[in-house]
Design a protein around this motif. Structure first.
Motif, PDB file in Angstrom:
ATOM      1  N   TYR A  33       0.841  -1.202   0.000  1.00 28.40           N
ATOM      2  CA  TYR A  33       0.000   0.000   0.000  1.00 28.40           C
ATOM      3  C   TYR A  33       0.875   1.251   0.000  1.00 28.40           C
ATOM      4  O   TYR A  33       1.960   1.261   0.574  1.00 28.40           O
ATOM      5  CB  TYR A  33      -0.866   0.047   1.269  1.00 28.40           C
ATOM      6  N   TYR A  35       0.265   5.282   1.177  1.00 27.40           N
ATOM      7  CA  TYR A  35      -0.598   6.255   1.843  1.00 27.40           C
ATOM      8  C   TYR A  35       0.076   7.623   1.806  1.00 27.40           C
ATOM      9  O   TYR A  35       1.301   7.738   1.804  1.00 27.40           O
ATOM     10  CB  TYR A  35      -0.803   5.908   3.317  1.00 27.40           C
ATOM     11  N   LEU A  45      -5.374   6.572   1.396  1.00 28.26           N
ATOM     12  CA  LEU A  45      -4.849   5.538   0.520  1.00 28.26           C
ATOM     13  C   LEU A  45      -4.735   6.057  -0.912  1.00 28.26           C
ATOM     14  O   LEU A  45      -5.705   6.551  -1.476  1.00 28.26           O
ATOM     15  CB  LEU A  45      -5.755   4.306   0.585  1.00 28.26           C
ATOM     16  N   TYR A  48      -2.894   0.599  -3.997  1.00 29.88           N
ATOM     17  CA  TYR A  48      -2.428  -0.618  -3.377  1.00 29.88           C
ATOM     18  C   TYR A  48      -2.345  -1.711  -4.438  1.00 29.88           C
ATOM     19  O   TYR A  48      -2.860  -1.561  -5.560  1.00 29.88           O
ATOM     20  CB  TYR A  48      -3.287  -1.027  -2.174  1.00 29.88           C
ATOM     21  N   ILE A  50      -2.365  -6.122  -4.796  1.00 30.32           N
ATOM     22  CA  ILE A  50      -2.589  -7.381  -4.077  1.00 30.32           C
ATOM     23  C   ILE A  50      -1.643  -8.487  -4.545  1.00 30.32           C
ATOM     24  O   ILE A  50      -1.570  -9.552  -3.939  1.00 30.32           O
ATOM     25  CB  ILE A  50      -4.060  -7.838  -4.143  1.00 30.32           C
ATOM     26  N   GLN A  56      -4.467  -1.336  -7.685  1.00 31.38           N
ATOM     27  CA  GLN A  56      -5.819  -0.956  -7.302  1.00 31.38           C
ATOM     28  C   GLN A  56      -5.788   0.506  -6.861  1.00 31.38           C
ATOM     29  O   GLN A  56      -4.915   0.897  -6.075  1.00 31.38           O
ATOM     30  CB  GLN A  56      -6.310  -1.820  -6.132  1.00 31.38           C
ATOM     31  N   LEU A  90       3.717   7.091   3.133  1.00 39.65           N
ATOM     32  CA  LEU A  90       3.986   5.874   3.888  1.00 39.65           C
ATOM     33  C   LEU A  90       3.652   4.653   3.052  1.00 39.65           C
ATOM     34  O   LEU A  90       2.577   4.567   2.459  1.00 39.65           O
ATOM     35  CB  LEU A  90       3.148   5.852   5.172  1.00 39.65           C
ATOM     36  N   GLN A 102      -1.446  -4.335   8.858  1.00 42.63           N
ATOM     37  CA  GLN A 102      -0.465  -3.719   7.976  1.00 42.63           C
ATOM     38  C   GLN A 102       0.747  -3.273   8.780  1.00 42.63           C
ATOM     39  O   GLN A 102       0.635  -2.780   9.901  1.00 42.63           O
ATOM     40  CB  GLN A 102      -1.087  -2.522   7.256  1.00 42.63           C
ATOM     41  N   TYR A 103       1.907  -3.444   8.161  1.00 38.85           N
ATOM     42  CA  TYR A 103       3.163  -2.977   8.735  1.00 38.85           C
ATOM     43  C   TYR A 103       3.655  -1.824   7.878  1.00 38.85           C
ATOM     44  O   TYR A 103       3.643  -1.920   6.647  1.00 38.85           O
ATOM     45  CB  TYR A 103       4.192  -4.107   8.759  1.00 38.85           C
ATOM     46  N   PHE A 104       4.083  -0.760   8.551  1.00 43.79           N
ATOM     47  CA  PHE A 104       4.439   0.461   7.853  1.00 43.79           C
ATOM     48  C   PHE A 104       5.942   0.662   7.765  1.00 43.79           C
ATOM     49  O   PHE A 104       6.700   0.293   8.673  1.00 43.79           O
ATOM     50  CB  PHE A 104       3.827   1.675   8.561  1.00 43.79           C
TER      51      PHE A 104
ATOM     52  N   TYR B  37      -3.954   1.582  15.830  1.00 44.36           N
ATOM     53  CA  TYR B  37      -2.559   1.896  15.537  1.00 44.36           C
ATOM     54  C   TYR B  37      -2.174   3.136  16.344  1.00 44.36           C
ATOM     55  O   TYR B  37      -2.988   4.034  16.556  1.00 44.36           O
ATOM     56  CB  TYR B  37      -2.366   2.190  14.045  1.00 44.36           C
ATOM     57  N   SER B  44       6.466   6.152  12.251  1.00 46.85           N
ATOM     58  CA  SER B  44       5.367   5.654  11.428  1.00 46.85           C
ATOM     59  C   SER B  44       4.376   4.899  12.310  1.00 46.85           C
ATOM     60  O   SER B  44       4.715   4.510  13.435  1.00 46.85           O
ATOM     61  CB  SER B  44       5.898   4.776  10.301  1.00 46.85           C
ATOM     62  N   PRO B  45       3.164   4.696  11.839  1.00 48.18           N
ATOM     63  CA  PRO B  45       2.168   3.986  12.647  1.00 48.18           C
ATOM     64  C   PRO B  45       2.606   2.555  12.935  1.00 48.18           C
ATOM     65  O   PRO B  45       3.190   1.885  12.081  1.00 48.18           O
ATOM     66  CB  PRO B  45       0.914   3.990  11.763  1.00 48.18           C
ATOM     67  N   SER B 100     -10.552  -7.490  -5.068  1.00 49.11           N
ATOM     68  CA  SER B 100      -9.830  -6.223  -4.893  1.00 49.11           C
ATOM     69  C   SER B 100      -9.019  -6.190  -3.613  1.00 49.11           C
ATOM     70  O   SER B 100      -8.483  -5.146  -3.253  1.00 49.11           O
ATOM     71  CB  SER B 100     -10.801  -5.043  -4.919  1.00 49.11           C
ATOM     72  N   GLY B 101      -8.957  -7.291  -2.891  1.00 45.14           N
ATOM     73  CA  GLY B 101      -8.051  -7.380  -1.753  1.00 45.14           C
ATOM     74  C   GLY B 101      -8.590  -6.767  -0.479  1.00 45.14           C
ATOM     75  O   GLY B 101      -9.776  -6.501  -0.328  1.00 45.14           O
ATOM     76  N   LEU B 104      -7.484  -1.277   4.992  1.00 46.00           N
ATOM     77  CA  LEU B 104      -7.819  -0.698   6.285  1.00 46.00           C
ATOM     78  C   LEU B 104      -8.490   0.647   6.016  1.00 46.00           C
ATOM     79  O   LEU B 104      -8.066   1.394   5.148  1.00 46.00           O
ATOM     80  CB  LEU B 104      -6.567  -0.483   7.130  1.00 46.00           C
TER      81      LEU B 104
END
Lengths: 113, 116
Positions: A33, A35, A45, A48, A50, A56, A90, A102-104, B37, B44-45, B100-101, B104
């Motif tokens: 992703y 952001y 967003l 992203y 997949i 997408q 990000l 999710q890991y950033f 988060y 970062s988050p 489309s996955g 969040l």
């Protein structure tokens, strides 16, 4: 465990310039992703993906392109930088199944002069 | 569409007082994952809490939250705020959009400021 790296850490551009941000992850995650974070506007967003070669659109895709060259990497291009623009971009990744957290990455800070 | 609503803006607390950050979500999906988060200044988050199970309390690092599907809520609580809790907090439901996955859904977050 794993790690997400983003390059560059700081990016300074000129109005109208095309700028590319890169992201790499070694979690072996399927989904990645991009952001944008502006002060007071939360995380929005942009794009992203997949899987490799998939794209997408997110809520903020206009003005951006993205490319998922391989499973571990995801690039974002600002097609024409806007004057006085300042934001943090990000990158994040997640598994497809399970909890899907999710890991950033650490972020790229963009300043347009 | 899918959305999340959090306690708005800035929450200022005195150290030692309890923390309560509200989160409600809106979705047509019956089984979302819910996440909190936390993002400290210039970082970062990172994931603080997650839940999928209705009415089950989840805890981490002194924070806790319970997913209530009947009210679509996932409020974040802590019994005693610390100075180091000062940060931006995001509540985020995770939705699966089939081919489309997964995404969040982030709002604007709640900024928590803890004073001595």
């Amino acid at each position: 465990g794993g790690i997400i790296t983003q390059t560059p850490k700081f990016l300074i551009g000129q109005e109208g310039q095309k700028l590319t941000l890169k992201c790499q992850q070694n979690f072996n995650h399927d989904t990645m992703y991009w952001y944008r974070q502006d002060s007071g506007k939360g995380l929005r967003l942009i794009y992203y993906s997949i899987t490799e070669n998939d794209l997408q659109k997110g809520d903020l895709s206009e003005g951006y392109d993205a490319s998922r060259e391989k499973k571990s990497s995801f690039s974002l291009t600002v097609t024409s930088a806007q004057k006085n623009e300042m934001a943090v971009f990000l990158c994040a990744s997640s598994r497809t199944g399970g909890a899907r957290e999710q890991y950033f990455g650490p972020g790229t800070r963009l300043t347009v002069l | 569409g899918d959305s999340v609503t959090q306690t708005e803006g800035l929450v200022t607390l005195t150290e030692g007082l309890p923390v309560m950050l509200n989160c409600t979500y809106q979705t047509i999906y019956s089984n979302p994952f819910l996440f909190w988060y936390v993002q400290h200044l210039n970082e970062s988050p990172r994931l603080l809490l997650k839940s999928f199970t209705d009415n089950k309390r989840t805890e981490h690092q002194g924070f806790h939250a319970t997913l209530h599907k009947s009210s679509s809520s996932f409020h974040l609580q802590k019994s005693s705020a610390q100075l180091s809790d000062s940060a931006l907090y995001y509540c985020a439901p995770s939705m699966n959009y089939g081919s489309s996955g997964n995404k969040l859904i982030f709002g604007i977050g709640t900024l928590l400021s803890v004073k001595p």
